[in-house]
Design a protein around this motif. Structure first.
Motif, PDB file in Angstrom:
ATOM      1  N   ASP A 178       0.824  -1.212   0.000  1.00  0.00           N
ATOM      2  CA  ASP A 178       0.000   0.000   0.000  1.00  0.00           C
ATOM      3  C   ASP A 178       0.858   1.262   0.000  1.00  0.00           C
ATOM      4  OD1 ASP A 178      -2.478   1.377   2.300  1.00  0.00           O
ATOM      5  OD2 ASP A 178      -2.303   1.526   0.121  1.00  0.00           O
ATOM      6  N   HIS A 346       7.500   0.620   5.957  1.00  0.00           N
ATOM      7  CA  HIS A 346       7.579  -0.808   6.228  1.00  0.00           C
ATOM      8  C   HIS A 346       8.923  -1.327   5.761  1.00  0.00           C
ATOM      9  CE1 HIS A 346       3.361  -1.323   7.243  1.00  0.00           C
ATOM     10  NE2 HIS A 346       2.995  -0.715   6.147  1.00  0.00           N
ATOM     11  N   GLU A 410       2.148  -8.045   8.856  1.00  0.00           N
ATOM     12  CA  GLU A 410       0.892  -8.650   8.390  1.00  0.00           C
ATOM     13  C   GLU A 410       1.096  -9.831   7.446  1.00  0.00           C
ATOM     14  OE1 GLU A 410      -1.984  -4.727   8.861  1.00  0.00           O
ATOM     15  OE2 GLU A 410      -1.801  -5.686   6.891  1.00  0.00           O
ATOM     16  N   TYR A 473     -11.929  -0.827   9.235  1.00  0.00           N
ATOM     17  CA  TYR A 473     -12.244  -2.031   8.450  1.00  0.00           C
ATOM     18  C   TYR A 473     -13.157  -2.914   9.303  1.00  0.00           C
ATOM     19  CZ  TYR A 473      -8.291  -0.567   5.532  1.00  0.00           C
ATOM     20  OH  TYR A 473      -7.447   0.162   4.730  1.00  0.00           O
ATOM     21  N   GLU A 497      -0.428  -0.372  14.467  1.00  0.00           N
ATOM     22  CA  GLU A 497      -1.265   0.374  13.526  1.00  0.00           C
ATOM     23  C   GLU A 497      -2.721   0.395  13.995  1.00  0.00           C
ATOM     24  OE1 GLU A 497       0.972  -1.232   9.494  1.00  0.00           O
ATOM     25  OE2 GLU A 497      -1.138  -0.594   9.312  1.00  0.00           O
ATOM     26  N   ASN A 564      -3.661   7.419   0.320  1.00  0.00           N
ATOM     27  CA  ASN A 564      -4.232   6.827   1.527  1.00  0.00           C
ATOM     28  C   ASN A 564      -4.468   7.996   2.473  1.00  0.00           C
ATOM     29  OD1 ASN A 564      -4.321   5.765   4.255  1.00  0.00           O
ATOM     30  ND2 ASN A 564      -3.668   3.797   3.393  1.00  0.00           N
ATOM     31  N   LYS A 566      -5.366   8.192   5.604  1.00  0.00           N
ATOM     32  CA  LYS A 566      -5.399   7.935   7.056  1.00  0.00           C
ATOM     33  C   LYS A 566      -4.454   8.862   7.829  1.00  0.00           C
ATOM     34  CE  LYS A 566      -6.875   3.127   6.854  1.00  0.00           C
ATOM     35  NZ  LYS A 566      -6.608   2.849   5.399  1.00  0.00           N
TER      36      LYS A 566
END
Ligand code: GCU
Length: 591
Positions: A178, A346, A410, A473, A497, A564, A566
């Motif tokens: 992402d 990441h 993840e 989500y 997160e 994104n 966020k």
């Protein structure tokens, strides 16, 4: 152009020429910067590497009948460091090959060695000197170097780099992530000059959980017999002398009364490593970090990690961050938010960010780009993960700010993955046991109001990292204040997160997610922090994310447009309402 055919051609030509392990602390070395303007050729179908083309030969037409269907002259000129995607509008989502060329004048010195050093190139780099292949490097976030002492010519030399950022199913990261796959020579390039016998590597930190001892090693390159090495910390009147073995290796261990580094007082000491022919200086801090049951102790005292995530991106420019000023912008915003901890998601981010974070008093979570779907059973993937781990630790092991090595994000639980990552955790500790090994997990047992940690990999971690997006989500399964978290592991947890999307300046219903409103994001932060306060083993939290960031996964034309959303800050740095919720929480959180 089939990737496999390219790969086979490449494999047979370069398999023996991988990049060498790099020297540490390059900012302090004698060097010539190769940053600046590089001529480029954009090669969308990667034809240049084909034998019949061999673009790296940089051919020129000879005689009346000959012609060459490429040239570095008259084409685009790109800035290095910098991703190539933001340097031409048509390259916005480009994922293929760009060839770079730079010419340098070199005066050869007989008592010196020369190294071509790349801070990072995303994703695959083949490096040529005067059209001869020096070697290759795979992985976009760690350094690599080539010794060119005996390969350079007196006078003009040309460096050509084939950079390919095509996603690879067996890559690290692999096909899906992402963030924008910024390709290019994304970080500094240097020509480093050293003495014949030079200080290649050293590790100078406090012994695990024992602030009385500095314990580490020094590695000298080029010796054939034992070499005397001095480690000096003038401010603390420390002068420690050791003799290396025939390979240039020596353990360093000495007592100390050094002042300890902490976010409130990020004390750094000038440390000098000296031999008869070489001398390297570095500002290093000393601290201990350990767990005690479900608690985290920094320098023996309980600490709560007030964190934020950020990508290595300059949001206002909309491209890869690469400079000291880019680092300062990101870190200043984190400081304003009230953070003492940053997860550099990441992947290992550039050294400007890591070194400045240390100076500014941030503890760091540094992460391997082992993101979601990785081919753990694939031999070359496994090899690449291990070499990337070694490179990540090698570059930053003297950064006391780095308190956590994260081995993945993840990845889907399963025997193969858990075994692989368990071994990787052991490898990590085998290289550096002074820091925590963690991972950002995302699987847990979701009850109506009880959430239970449930991932076998936790057994192998010092600190549990957990990504959870309750309230975004999938909404809230119960009233946030009634949600309980359970763990049988007696280990501290960091929520690595959580978050929700909002368009800056968009206002709407605080209980309607699709409003993409600041009010919804604000309410989510209030609810998250209400829930998090109930988690007894929570010792840190890391909101996703500081700035809105670009992503090729985010397709909503008006709410996202490949961003994104966020961020607690818009790409222009404007504070959304949720920013104030987290800032108030961090101001209220004393320890
Ligand atoms: C994931 C992932 C992030 C991603 C985030 C999101 O957890 O780790 O890379 O950006 O969720 O969905 O926004």
């Amino acid at each position: 152009m089939s990737i496999i055919r390219n790969f086979l051609i490449l494999f047979f030509t370069i398999s023996s020429l991988h990049s060498q392990s790099f020297m540490v602390n390059v900012p302090a070395r004698q060097q010539t910067s190769l940053n600046g303007k590089w001529k480029v050729i954009i090669d969308p179908v990667d034809v240049g590497i084909q034998k019949w083309k061999s673009l790296y030969k940089d051919k020129k037409p000879k005689g009346k009948s000959s012609f060459v269907e490429y040239s570095f002259d008259g084409g685009p000129v790109f800035d290095v460091p910098g991703d190539f995607n933001s340097q031409l509008p048509e390259l916005k989502f480009y994922e293929s090959t760009v060839w770079y060329k730079k010419e340098i004048q070199i005066v050869k010195k007989k008592d010196k060695r020369l190294f071509l050093y790349f801070d990072a190139v995303n994703y695959h780099a083949d490096v040529y000197l005067n059209s001869e292949l020096l070697g290759s490097h795979e992985g976009g976030f760690t350094p690599f170097q080539f010794e060119v002492t005996d390969l350079v010519k007196e006078g003009l030399n040309s460096i050509i780099v084939r950079v390919n950022n095509e996603r690879q199913p067996d890559g690290v990261p692999a096909m899906g992530y992402d963030w924008i796959n910024y390709g290019g020579i994304t970080r500094d390039v240097r020509l480093i000059e050293t003495p014949k016998i030079y200080i290649d590597d050293y590790f100078i930190q406090l012994e695990k959980s024992n602030k009385k001892h500095v314990l580490g090693y020094v590695k000298i390159n080029g010796v054939k017999k034992p070499e005397k090495v001095e480690v000096l910390i003038p401010e603390a009147k420390i002068k420690h002398t050791v003799m290396t073995d025939n390979k240039g290796y020596a353990v360093v261990k000495f007592n100390n009364k050094l002042k300890l580094w902490s976010p409130d007082d990020p004390k750094l000491y000038k440390v000098i490593v000296k031999t008869a022919t070489d001398k390297v200086e570095e500002n290093i801090g000393f601290r201990t970090i350990e767990t005690k049951g479900e608690d985290i102790l920094l320098n023996g005292k309980s600490v709560f990690l007030k964190g934020i995530n950020f990508h290595e991106e300059n949001a206002s420019r909309g491209n890869r961050a690469y400079s000291e000023s880019d680092a300062l912008q990101l870190l200043t915003k984190a400081k304003e938010l009230g953070c003492n901890f940053i997860r550099t998601a990441h992947y290992p981010q550039n050294e400007h960010i890591v070194r400045l974070a240390e100076k500014m008093g941030f503890m760091l979570w540094e992460e391997m780009p082992v993101f979601q779907t990785i081919q753990f059973k694939n031999k070359s993937t496994s090899k690449l993960i291990h070499s990337t781990l070694k490179e990540m630790i090698k570059r930053d092991k003297n950064r006391c700010a780095v308190v956590i090595w994260s081995i993945s994000n993840e990845t889907h639980p399963g025997k193969l993955r858990t075994n692989f990552l368990s071994n990787l955790a052991d490898t990590c500790r085998g290289i550096d046991n002074t820091r925590f090994v963690s991972s950002a997990l995302h699987k847990y047992k979701k009850g109506k109001s009880v959430m239970t940690l449930d991932d076998d990999l936790i057994e192998k971690l010092d600190v549990i990292g957990l990504n959870q997006y309750l309230g975004w989500y999938g909404g809230w399964p119960a009233d946030p204040k009634d949600i309980q978290w359970e763990s049988k592991y007696n280990k501290p947890m960091i929520i690595s997160e959580y978050g929700a999307e909002a368009m800056y300046g968009r206002h709407g219903a605080k209980d309607v997610a699709s409003s993409w409103s600041e009010e919804y994001q604000e309410q989510l932060y209030k609810d998250q922090l209400t829930m998090q306060k109930n988690i007894s083993f929570l010792r840190g939290t890391c909101a996703w994310i500081l700035f809105d960031f670009r992503s090729s996964l985010r397709l909503h034309p008006t709410n996202q447009n490949y961003w994104n959303r966020k961020g607690l800050l818009s790409e222009k740095g404007y504070r959304k309402k949720a920013w104030y919720v987290l800032n108030d929480f961090y101001k209220s959180k004393k320890e």
